[in-house]
Design an enzyme around this catalytic site. Sequence first.
Site, PDB file in Angstrom:
ATOM      1  N   CYS A 165       0.874  -1.167   0.000  1.00  0.00           N
ATOM      2  CA  CYS A 165       0.000   0.000   0.000  1.00  0.00           C
ATOM      3  C   CYS A 165       0.908   1.212   0.000  1.00  0.00           C
ATOM      4  O   CYS A 165       1.853   1.277  -0.782  1.00  0.00           O
ATOM      5  CB  CYS A 165      -0.983  -0.030   1.166  1.00  0.00           C
ATOM      6  SG  CYS A 165      -0.248  -0.337   2.791  1.00  0.00           S
ATOM      7  N   ASN A 166       0.664   2.187   0.854  1.00  0.00           N
ATOM      8  CA  ASN A 166       1.548   3.345   0.924  1.00  0.00           C
ATOM      9  C   ASN A 166       2.723   3.055   1.837  1.00  0.00           C
ATOM     10  O   ASN A 166       3.867   2.957   1.391  1.00  0.00           O
ATOM     11  CB  ASN A 166       0.757   4.566   1.413  1.00  0.00           C
ATOM     12  CG  ASN A 166       1.617   5.818   1.517  1.00  0.00           C
ATOM     13  OD1 ASN A 166       2.677   5.884   0.909  1.00  0.00           O
ATOM     14  ND2 ASN A 166       1.169   6.788   2.278  1.00  0.00           N
TER      15      ASN A 166
END
Length: 208
Positions: free
Chosen positions: A149-150
Amino acid sequence: MQSLTQEIQSFSRARLKKQCTRVTCLSGRRIIETWKGSSITVEEDPAPTGRALGYVPDTSWDLQVGTVRPYLLLGSQDAAHDFTTLQKHKVSHILNVAFGVDNVFPELFIYKTVSILDQPDTDLTLHIQECCDFITQAQNEKGVVLVHCNTGVSRAPAVVVGYLMSHDGLSFEDGLSLVRTARPNSAPNPGFMEQLQKYQRPAANGLH
């Protein structure tokens, strides 16, 4: 230290504070995800007009990659954007579950993007089967898939826990323990934790 059950039972959406997640793409594009209770807004993060005071930003890359299974890796967008890291871990497939994060090597890796907002009211379970299918595809093709994800802290770990429960039949506790062993800073948000805790009940009855 609270048990997992106590941690989940103590979760209350009414007590949630306003929270922001800033996503920075390799191109420099920045996005802010802001939520308060069940309200979520997504907007462009403008470039700073001057020097920020009072803190030193952490600009170091997080290239740590956790091995959950020989074919299943977990990390952040930094790892997904670093070709040397991807080569080192023999990555062939990349599952991007962030929001607004670019896939930077489309000609070199097989990508799947499932945009998930990192906020407690997001229905994570709607996305688990789609993510499981891609991870299974990578395994069947004798590849190695990186789920990111981030920051590799909430969304990606939650998806991998869901995969371990749905595909491997692990309990929520065992799946979370395995994920945290692979990537110790894994911490799905309270809403994802609550959903995954409930998700194991139908899974145990063969409904997932």
